[in-house]
Write a protein that holds these residues in place. Sequence first.
Motif, PDB file in Angstrom:
ATOM      1  N   GLY A   1       6.831  13.282   6.294  1.00  0.00           N
ATOM      2  CA  GLY A   1       6.495  12.318   7.336  1.00  0.00           C
ATOM      3  C   GLY A   1       5.313  11.429   7.026  1.00  0.00           C
ATOM      4  O   GLY A   1       4.864  10.694   7.895  1.00  0.00           O
ATOM      5  N   ILE A   2       4.802  11.483   5.795  1.00  0.00           N
ATOM      6  CA  ILE A   2       3.650  10.668   5.424  1.00  0.00           C
ATOM      7  C   ILE A   2       4.010   9.793   4.235  1.00  0.00           C
ATOM      8  O   ILE A   2       4.522  10.280   3.230  1.00  0.00           O
ATOM      9  CB  ILE A   2       2.428  11.542   5.077  1.00  0.00           C
ATOM     10  CG1 ILE A   2       2.067  12.423   6.266  1.00  0.00           C
ATOM     11  CG2 ILE A   2       1.246  10.675   4.657  1.00  0.00           C
ATOM     12  CD1 ILE A   2       0.992  13.438   5.987  1.00  0.00           C
ATOM     13  N   LYS A   3       3.740   8.510   4.370  1.00  0.00           N
ATOM     14  CA  LYS A   3       3.975   7.553   3.286  1.00  0.00           C
ATOM     15  C   LYS A   3       2.626   6.960   2.900  1.00  0.00           C
ATOM     16  O   LYS A   3       1.858   6.544   3.766  1.00  0.00           O
ATOM     17  CB  LYS A   3       4.920   6.446   3.748  1.00  0.00           C
ATOM     18  CG  LYS A   3       5.228   5.420   2.684  1.00  0.00           C
ATOM     19  CD  LYS A   3       6.115   4.315   3.224  1.00  0.00           C
ATOM     20  CE  LYS A   3       6.169   3.183   2.226  1.00  0.00           C
ATOM     21  NZ  LYS A   3       6.464   1.923   2.862  1.00  0.00           N
ATOM     22  N   VAL A   4       2.349   6.944   1.598  1.00  0.00           N
ATOM     23  CA  VAL A   4       1.072   6.437   1.090  1.00  0.00           C
ATOM     24  C   VAL A   4       1.345   5.313   0.110  1.00  0.00           C
ATOM     25  O   VAL A   4       2.206   5.430  -0.758  1.00  0.00           O
ATOM     26  CB  VAL A   4       0.281   7.557   0.381  1.00  0.00           C
ATOM     27  CG1 VAL A   4      -0.989   7.011  -0.238  1.00  0.00           C
ATOM     28  CG2 VAL A   4      -0.031   8.686   1.341  1.00  0.00           C
ATOM     29  N   GLU A   5       0.597   4.240   0.255  1.00  0.00           N
ATOM     30  CA  GLU A   5       0.646   3.131  -0.684  1.00  0.00           C
ATOM     31  C   GLU A   5      -0.780   2.872  -1.153  1.00  0.00           C
ATOM     32  O   GLU A   5      -1.685   2.714  -0.337  1.00  0.00           O
ATOM     33  CB  GLU A   5       1.211   1.885  -0.004  1.00  0.00           C
ATOM     34  CG  GLU A   5       1.433   0.727  -0.942  1.00  0.00           C
ATOM     35  CD  GLU A   5       2.022  -0.477  -0.215  1.00  0.00           C
ATOM     36  OE1 GLU A   5       1.603  -1.595  -0.541  1.00  0.00           O
ATOM     37  OE2 GLU A   5       2.866  -0.278   0.683  1.00  0.00           O
ATOM     38  N   ILE A   6      -0.981   2.888  -2.480  1.00  0.00           N
ATOM     39  CA  ILE A   6      -2.317   2.669  -3.032  1.00  0.00           C
ATOM     40  C   ILE A   6      -2.291   1.415  -3.897  1.00  0.00           C
ATOM     41  O   ILE A   6      -1.498   1.315  -4.826  1.00  0.00           O
ATOM     42  CB  ILE A   6      -2.783   3.875  -3.876  1.00  0.00           C
ATOM     43  CG1 ILE A   6      -2.755   5.153  -3.046  1.00  0.00           C
ATOM     44  CG2 ILE A   6      -4.181   3.624  -4.434  1.00  0.00           C
ATOM     45  CD1 ILE A   6      -3.021   6.404  -3.836  1.00  0.00           C
ATOM     46  N   ASN A   7      -3.146   0.455  -3.564  1.00  0.00           N
ATOM     47  CA  ASN A   7      -3.325  -0.766  -4.339  1.00  0.00           C
ATOM     48  C   ASN A   7      -4.791  -0.835  -4.740  1.00  0.00           C
ATOM     49  O   ASN A   7      -5.655  -0.934  -3.870  1.00  0.00           O
ATOM     50  CB  ASN A   7      -2.960  -2.007  -3.511  1.00  0.00           C
ATOM     51  CG  ASN A   7      -1.512  -1.988  -3.075  1.00  0.00           C
ATOM     52  OD1 ASN A   7      -0.641  -1.587  -3.828  1.00  0.00           O
ATOM     53  ND2 ASN A   7      -1.254  -2.389  -1.839  1.00  0.00           N
ATOM     54  N   GLU A   8      -5.036  -0.797  -6.051  1.00  0.00           N
ATOM     55  CA  GLU A   8      -6.420  -0.801  -6.559  1.00  0.00           C
ATOM     56  C   GLU A   8      -7.145   0.398  -5.962  1.00  0.00           C
ATOM     57  O   GLU A   8      -6.753   1.516  -6.198  1.00  0.00           O
ATOM     58  CB  GLU A   8      -7.129  -2.118  -6.210  1.00  0.00           C
ATOM     59  CG  GLU A   8      -6.466  -3.359  -6.780  1.00  0.00           C
ATOM     60  CD  GLU A   8      -6.739  -3.573  -8.251  1.00  0.00           C
ATOM     61  OE1 GLU A   8      -7.838  -3.247  -8.702  1.00  0.00           O
ATOM     62  OE2 GLU A   8      -5.838  -4.064  -8.927  1.00  0.00           O
ATOM     63  N   ASP A   9      -8.188   0.160  -5.181  1.00  0.00           N
ATOM     64  CA  ASP A   9      -8.940   1.244  -4.547  1.00  0.00           C
ATOM     65  C   ASP A   9      -8.752   1.249  -3.032  1.00  0.00           C
ATOM     66  O   ASP A   9      -9.619   1.704  -2.292  1.00  0.00           O
ATOM     67  CB  ASP A   9     -10.438   1.112  -4.871  1.00  0.00           C
ATOM     68  CG  ASP A   9     -10.744   1.462  -6.311  1.00  0.00           C
ATOM     69  OD1 ASP A   9      -9.908   2.138  -6.937  1.00  0.00           O
ATOM     70  OD2 ASP A   9     -11.807   1.063  -6.805  1.00  0.00           O
ATOM     71  N   VAL A  10      -7.595   0.753  -2.568  1.00  0.00           N
ATOM     72  CA  VAL A  10      -7.315   0.660  -1.134  1.00  0.00           C
ATOM     73  C   VAL A  10      -6.025   1.421  -0.836  1.00  0.00           C
ATOM     74  O   VAL A  10      -5.017   1.255  -1.521  1.00  0.00           O
ATOM     75  CB  VAL A  10      -7.182  -0.817  -0.692  1.00  0.00           C
ATOM     76  CG1 VAL A  10      -6.851  -0.893   0.780  1.00  0.00           C
ATOM     77  CG2 VAL A  10      -8.457  -1.581  -0.999  1.00  0.00           C
ATOM     78  N   ALA A  11      -6.075   2.257   0.177  1.00  0.00           N
ATOM     79  CA  ALA A  11      -4.902   3.048   0.563  1.00  0.00           C
ATOM     80  C   ALA A  11      -4.395   2.610   1.939  1.00  0.00           C
ATOM     81  O   ALA A  11      -5.178   2.296   2.831  1.00  0.00           O
ATOM     82  CB  ALA A  11      -5.259   4.526   0.590  1.00  0.00           C
ATOM     83  N   LEU A  12      -3.081   2.604   2.072  1.00  0.00           N
ATOM     84  CA  LEU A  12      -2.405   2.351   3.354  1.00  0.00           C
ATOM     85  C   LEU A  12      -1.597   3.604   3.668  1.00  0.00           C
ATOM     86  O   LEU A  12      -0.839   4.087   2.832  1.00  0.00           O
ATOM     87  CB  LEU A  12      -1.470   1.149   3.250  1.00  0.00           C
ATOM     88  CG  LEU A  12      -2.115  -0.170   2.849  1.00  0.00           C
ATOM     89  CD1 LEU A  12      -1.052  -1.189   2.473  1.00  0.00           C
ATOM     90  CD2 LEU A  12      -2.961  -0.689   3.988  1.00  0.00           C
ATOM     91  N   ILE A  13      -1.754   4.118   4.873  1.00  0.00           N
ATOM     92  CA  ILE A  13      -1.116   5.370   5.264  1.00  0.00           C
ATOM     93  C   ILE A  13      -0.189   5.123   6.455  1.00  0.00           C
ATOM     94  O   ILE A  13      -0.602   4.528   7.445  1.00  0.00           O
ATOM     95  CB  ILE A  13      -2.161   6.432   5.683  1.00  0.00           C
ATOM     96  CG1 ILE A  13      -3.330   6.516   4.706  1.00  0.00           C
ATOM     97  CG2 ILE A  13      -1.506   7.784   5.922  1.00  0.00           C
ATOM     98  CD1 ILE A  13      -3.011   6.977   3.332  1.00  0.00           C
ATOM     99  N   ASP A  14       1.053   5.605   6.356  1.00  0.00           N
ATOM    100  CA  ASP A  14       1.988   5.636   7.476  1.00  0.00           C
ATOM    101  C   ASP A  14       2.263   7.111   7.763  1.00  0.00           C
ATOM    102  O   ASP A  14       2.622   7.863   6.848  1.00  0.00           O
ATOM    103  CB  ASP A  14       3.306   4.940   7.138  1.00  0.00           C
ATOM    104  CG  ASP A  14       3.174   3.437   7.027  1.00  0.00           C
ATOM    105  OD1 ASP A  14       2.181   2.877   7.522  1.00  0.00           O
ATOM    106  OD2 ASP A  14       4.074   2.804   6.429  1.00  0.00           O
ATOM    107  N   ILE A  15       2.100   7.508   9.010  1.00  0.00           N
ATOM    108  CA  ILE A  15       2.317   8.915   9.356  1.00  0.00           C
ATOM    109  C   ILE A  15       3.212   9.007  10.587  1.00  0.00           C
ATOM    110  O   ILE A  15       2.999   8.320  11.580  1.00  0.00           O
ATOM    111  CB  ILE A  15       0.971   9.653   9.562  1.00  0.00           C
ATOM    112  CG1 ILE A  15       1.194  11.136   9.838  1.00  0.00           C
ATOM    113  CG2 ILE A  15       0.122   9.014  10.639  1.00  0.00           C
ATOM    114  CD1 ILE A  15      -0.047  11.985   9.714  1.00  0.00           C
ATOM    115  N   ASN A  16       4.248   9.832  10.481  1.00  0.00           N
ATOM    116  CA  ASN A  16       5.190  10.071  11.567  1.00  0.00           C
ATOM    117  C   ASN A  16       4.871  11.440  12.162  1.00  0.00           C
ATOM    118  O   ASN A  16       4.909  12.451  11.459  1.00  0.00           O
ATOM    119  CB  ASN A  16       6.622  10.081  11.025  1.00  0.00           C
ATOM    120  CG  ASN A  16       7.000   8.728  10.467  1.00  0.00           C
ATOM    121  OD1 ASN A  16       7.257   7.804  11.205  1.00  0.00           O
ATOM    122  ND2 ASN A  16       7.006   8.608   9.147  1.00  0.00           N
ATOM    123  N   VAL A  17       4.544  11.464  13.450  1.00  0.00           N
ATOM    124  CA  VAL A  17       4.080  12.704  14.064  1.00  0.00           C
ATOM    125  C   VAL A  17       4.901  13.103  15.285  1.00  0.00           C
ATOM    126  O   VAL A  17       5.554  12.280  15.923  1.00  0.00           O
ATOM    127  CB  VAL A  17       2.597  12.609  14.483  1.00  0.00           C
ATOM    128  CG1 VAL A  17       1.696  12.485  13.277  1.00  0.00           C
ATOM    129  CG2 VAL A  17       2.354  11.473  15.448  1.00  0.00           C
TER     130      VAL A  17
END
Length: 140
Positions: free
Chosen positions: A63-79
């Motif tokens: 349920g967690i999707k992570v996208e990392i660009n350079e030193d920045v993270a984007l998090i999608d979480i399904n709860v």
Amino acid sequence: MATEESISMKTVDIQGGKITFAPDVIATIASLAANEVEGVEGMSGTMVEGITGILNKKNITKGIKVEINEDVALIDINVILKYGYKIHEISSALQKNIKTTIENMTGLKVAAVNVFVQSIAFEKAEKTEVKPAKVETEEE
């Protein structure tokens, strides 16, 4: 004790190497941080994650999707949240706790934590054992 300003958060060291985090590492940290928030029942994965979870061991990053660009993270979480809690308060607490935990543990900047509420979990009623009533018969 070192002050926050004296601690370097750069990923490049003196010899020119760098630290790279696998998305699963960030997802694991996010999962552990999410489970610390009161009112969270669990994570909700996709159908594919459900099938692979049956075939493989339990997946903590479900349920967690992570996208990392350079030193920045984007998090999608399904709860899945517990019934009786205010959804907006739990979601805000999730965003704050996940962002803070990832930034403190890895040094990455978290640009966004997107919370998707998939379901509300209700308390399961305790099973009470029902005994059949005795039927008395007339004796002749």
